[in-house]
Design a protein around this motif. Sequence first.
Motif, PDB file in Angstrom:
ATOM      1  N   ILE A  83     -10.599  -5.005 -29.618  1.00  0.00           N
ATOM      2  CA  ILE A  83     -11.653  -6.005 -29.745  1.00  0.00           C
ATOM      3  C   ILE A  83     -12.885  -5.390 -29.072  1.00  0.00           C
ATOM      4  O   ILE A  83     -12.771  -4.802 -27.999  1.00  0.00           O
ATOM      5  CB  ILE A  83     -11.260  -7.317 -29.016  1.00  0.00           C
ATOM      6  N   VAL A  84     -14.063  -5.517 -29.676  1.00  0.00           N
ATOM      7  CA  VAL A  84     -15.288  -4.960 -29.082  1.00  0.00           C
ATOM      8  C   VAL A  84     -15.983  -6.072 -28.314  1.00  0.00           C
ATOM      9  O   VAL A  84     -16.244  -7.152 -28.857  1.00  0.00           O
ATOM     10  CB  VAL A  84     -16.224  -4.366 -30.158  1.00  0.00           C
ATOM     11  N   VAL A  85     -16.273  -5.789 -27.028  1.00  0.00           N
ATOM     12  CA  VAL A  85     -16.759  -6.804 -26.102  1.00  0.00           C
ATOM     13  C   VAL A  85     -17.945  -6.269 -25.310  1.00  0.00           C
ATOM     14  O   VAL A  85     -17.946  -5.110 -24.891  1.00  0.00           O
ATOM     15  CB  VAL A  85     -15.616  -7.180 -25.120  1.00  0.00           C
ATOM     16  N   ASP A  86     -18.937  -7.126 -25.095  1.00  0.00           N
ATOM     17  CA  ASP A  86     -20.024  -6.782 -24.183  1.00  0.00           C
ATOM     18  C   ASP A  86     -19.465  -6.820 -22.764  1.00  0.00           C
ATOM     19  O   ASP A  86     -18.936  -7.854 -22.326  1.00  0.00           O
ATOM     20  CB  ASP A  86     -21.182  -7.780 -24.312  1.00  0.00           C
ATOM     21  N   GLU A  87     -19.559  -5.702 -22.060  1.00  0.00           N
ATOM     22  CA  GLU A  87     -18.960  -5.612 -20.727  1.00  0.00           C
ATOM     23  C   GLU A  87     -19.571  -6.595 -19.730  1.00  0.00           C
ATOM     24  O   GLU A  87     -18.871  -7.171 -18.905  1.00  0.00           O
ATOM     25  CB  GLU A  87     -19.072  -4.188 -20.178  1.00  0.00           C
ATOM     26  N   ALA A  88     -20.857  -6.840 -19.828  1.00  0.00           N
ATOM     27  CA  ALA A  88     -21.529  -7.706 -18.853  1.00  0.00           C
ATOM     28  C   ALA A  88     -21.158  -9.180 -19.013  1.00  0.00           C
ATOM     29  O   ALA A  88     -21.011  -9.899 -18.020  1.00  0.00           O
ATOM     30  CB  ALA A  88     -23.044  -7.539 -18.960  1.00  0.00           C
ATOM     31  N   SER A  89     -20.976  -9.644 -20.242  1.00  0.00           N
ATOM     32  CA  SER A  89     -20.746 -11.075 -20.479  1.00  0.00           C
ATOM     33  C   SER A  89     -19.349 -11.410 -20.990  1.00  0.00           C
ATOM     34  O   SER A  89     -18.992 -12.584 -21.048  1.00  0.00           O
ATOM     35  CB  SER A  89     -21.767 -11.585 -21.504  1.00  0.00           C
ATOM     36  N   MET A  90     -18.594 -10.397 -21.422  1.00  0.00           N
ATOM     37  CA  MET A  90     -17.268 -10.562 -22.034  1.00  0.00           C
ATOM     38  C   MET A  90     -17.333 -11.310 -23.364  1.00  0.00           C
ATOM     39  O   MET A  90     -16.364 -11.918 -23.810  1.00  0.00           O
ATOM     40  CB  MET A  90     -16.292 -11.247 -21.064  1.00  0.00           C
ATOM     41  N   VAL A  91     -18.479 -11.250 -24.019  1.00  0.00           N
ATOM     42  CA  VAL A  91     -18.639 -11.850 -25.344  1.00  0.00           C
ATOM     43  C   VAL A  91     -18.062 -10.895 -26.390  1.00  0.00           C
ATOM     44  O   VAL A  91     -18.348  -9.697 -26.373  1.00  0.00           O
ATOM     45  CB  VAL A  91     -20.123 -12.166 -25.635  1.00  0.00           C
ATOM     46  N   ILE A  92     -17.263 -11.454 -27.291  1.00  0.00           N
ATOM     47  CA  ILE A  92     -16.683 -10.678 -28.376  1.00  0.00           C
ATOM     48  C   ILE A  92     -17.780 -10.378 -29.391  1.00  0.00           C
ATOM     49  O   ILE A  92     -18.449 -11.293 -29.885  1.00  0.00           O
ATOM     50  CB  ILE A  92     -15.541 -11.439 -29.069  1.00  0.00           C
ATOM     51  N   LEU A  93     -17.952  -9.103 -29.711  1.00  0.00           N
ATOM     52  CA  LEU A  93     -18.935  -8.696 -30.713  1.00  0.00           C
ATOM     53  C   LEU A  93     -18.268  -8.406 -32.049  1.00  0.00           C
ATOM     54  O   LEU A  93     -18.845  -8.642 -33.106  1.00  0.00           O
ATOM     55  CB  LEU A  93     -19.695  -7.458 -30.225  1.00  0.00           C
ATOM     56  N   ASP A  94     -17.064  -7.863 -31.998  1.00  0.00           N
ATOM     57  CA  ASP A  94     -16.320  -7.555 -33.213  1.00  0.00           C
ATOM     58  C   ASP A  94     -14.839  -7.734 -32.924  1.00  0.00           C
ATOM     59  O   ASP A  94     -14.353  -7.309 -31.879  1.00  0.00           O
ATOM     60  CB  ASP A  94     -16.576  -6.108 -33.660  1.00  0.00           C
ATOM     61  N   GLY A  95     -14.149  -8.399 -33.849  1.00  0.00           N
ATOM     62  CA  GLY A  95     -12.713  -8.582 -33.687  1.00  0.00           C
ATOM     63  C   GLY A  95     -12.306 -10.018 -33.416  1.00  0.00           C
ATOM     64  O   GLY A  95     -11.238 -10.262 -32.857  1.00  0.00           O
ATOM     65  N   HIS A  96     -13.119 -10.974 -33.823  1.00  0.00           N
ATOM     66  CA  HIS A  96     -12.779 -12.378 -33.594  1.00  0.00           C
ATOM     67  C   HIS A  96     -11.421 -12.741 -34.211  1.00  0.00           C
ATOM     68  O   HIS A  96     -10.639 -13.470 -33.606  1.00  0.00           O
ATOM     69  CB  HIS A  96     -13.866 -13.300 -34.161  1.00  0.00           C
ATOM     70  N   HIS A  97     -11.153 -12.250 -35.416  1.00  0.00           N
ATOM     71  CA  HIS A  97      -9.886 -12.579 -36.069  1.00  0.00           C
ATOM     72  C   HIS A  97      -8.704 -11.895 -35.383  1.00  0.00           C
ATOM     73  O   HIS A  97      -7.646 -12.498 -35.218  1.00  0.00           O
ATOM     74  CB  HIS A  97      -9.953 -12.227 -37.562  1.00  0.00           C
ATOM     75  N   ARG A  98      -8.875 -10.655 -34.950  1.00  0.00           N
ATOM     76  CA  ARG A  98      -7.819  -9.974 -34.199  1.00  0.00           C
ATOM     77  C   ARG A  98      -7.553 -10.715 -32.890  1.00  0.00           C
ATOM     78  O   ARG A  98      -6.404 -10.898 -32.481  1.00  0.00           O
ATOM     79  CB  ARG A  98      -8.201  -8.514 -33.920  1.00  0.00           C
ATOM     80  N   PHE A  99      -8.624 -11.150 -32.229  1.00  0.00           N
ATOM     81  CA  PHE A  99      -8.518 -11.931 -30.995  1.00  0.00           C
ATOM     82  C   PHE A  99      -7.694 -13.192 -31.244  1.00  0.00           C
ATOM     83  O   PHE A  99      -6.752 -13.492 -30.495  1.00  0.00           O
ATOM     84  CB  PHE A  99      -9.935 -12.269 -30.518  1.00  0.00           C
ATOM     85  N   GLU A 100      -8.016 -13.945 -32.279  1.00  0.00           N
ATOM     86  CA  GLU A 100      -7.286 -15.182 -32.590  1.00  0.00           C
ATOM     87  C   GLU A 100      -5.832 -14.885 -32.950  1.00  0.00           C
ATOM     88  O   GLU A 100      -4.929 -15.624 -32.552  1.00  0.00           O
ATOM     89  CB  GLU A 100      -7.972 -15.952 -33.723  1.00  0.00           C
ATOM     90  N   ALA A 101      -5.599 -13.810 -33.699  1.00  0.00           N
ATOM     91  CA  ALA A 101      -4.230 -13.438 -34.072  1.00  0.00           C
ATOM     92  C   ALA A 101      -3.407 -13.102 -32.828  1.00  0.00           C
ATOM     93  O   ALA A 101      -2.257 -13.543 -32.700  1.00  0.00           O
ATOM     94  CB  ALA A 101      -4.251 -12.256 -35.045  1.00  0.00           C
ATOM     95  N   LEU A 102      -3.983 -12.355 -31.915  1.00  0.00           N
ATOM     96  CA  LEU A 102      -3.262 -11.989 -30.692  1.00  0.00           C
ATOM     97  C   LEU A 102      -3.017 -13.213 -29.811  1.00  0.00           C
ATOM     98  O   LEU A 102      -1.959 -13.338 -29.187  1.00  0.00           O
ATOM     99  CB  LEU A 102      -4.014 -10.896 -29.937  1.00  0.00           C
ATOM    100  N   LYS A 103      -3.969 -14.152 -29.781  1.00  0.00           N
ATOM    101  CA  LYS A 103      -3.749 -15.411 -29.051  1.00  0.00           C
ATOM    102  C   LYS A 103      -2.581 -16.168 -29.675  1.00  0.00           C
ATOM    103  O   LYS A 103      -1.720 -16.680 -28.973  1.00  0.00           O
ATOM    104  CB  LYS A 103      -5.007 -16.284 -29.095  1.00  0.00           C
ATOM    105  N   MET A 104      -2.573 -16.221 -31.005  1.00  0.00           N
ATOM    106  CA  MET A 104      -1.518 -16.913 -31.720  1.00  0.00           C
ATOM    107  C   MET A 104      -0.147 -16.297 -31.425  1.00  0.00           C
ATOM    108  O   MET A 104       0.855 -16.995 -31.361  1.00  0.00           O
ATOM    109  CB  MET A 104      -1.807 -16.832 -33.223  1.00  0.00           C
TER     110      MET A 104
END
Length: 157
Positions: free
Chosen positions: A44-65
Amino acid sequence: MHKFVTRIAIVNIGDLRPHEETDMMHTYELVRDILARGVLVKPIVVDEASMVILDGHHRFEALKMLGFKSIPVAMVDYFSDAIIVESWRNNIRPTKAEVIDHARSGILYPYKTTRHMVILDGKRYHISEVVPEVNYKVVANASKPGSEVVEKLVRII
């Protein structure tokens, strides 16, 4: 690694902040794909300063699931000149600051609003094309929260 990627890390999934919605059918397909492959190829690609997801929202949700508590991320300096934000939509022109604000406020952009691009050697690439692969092993575990639901969903789709 490219200069805008500061590091690859394993982080607590609860620390990440999405900035746009996801499509559940696409998420279910990714769950099935991740389980079939046995690995998560891209982080998942994340802004280090804010921890905002920039790319990979669906992968993030799949891994949460799938019940993961920690996941691999590529930390980037979002405000690097190498990274630009565009939109897939004609009526929305987000800025980097607005992306961060949407994540912090919890008022998410619609599915597939932002497109994060990287300029390298004068050429434009989607950010997912230039972050390194992690090939993170994924083991299906029936004791993980949500795994029964995932198994049912995987059988349905």
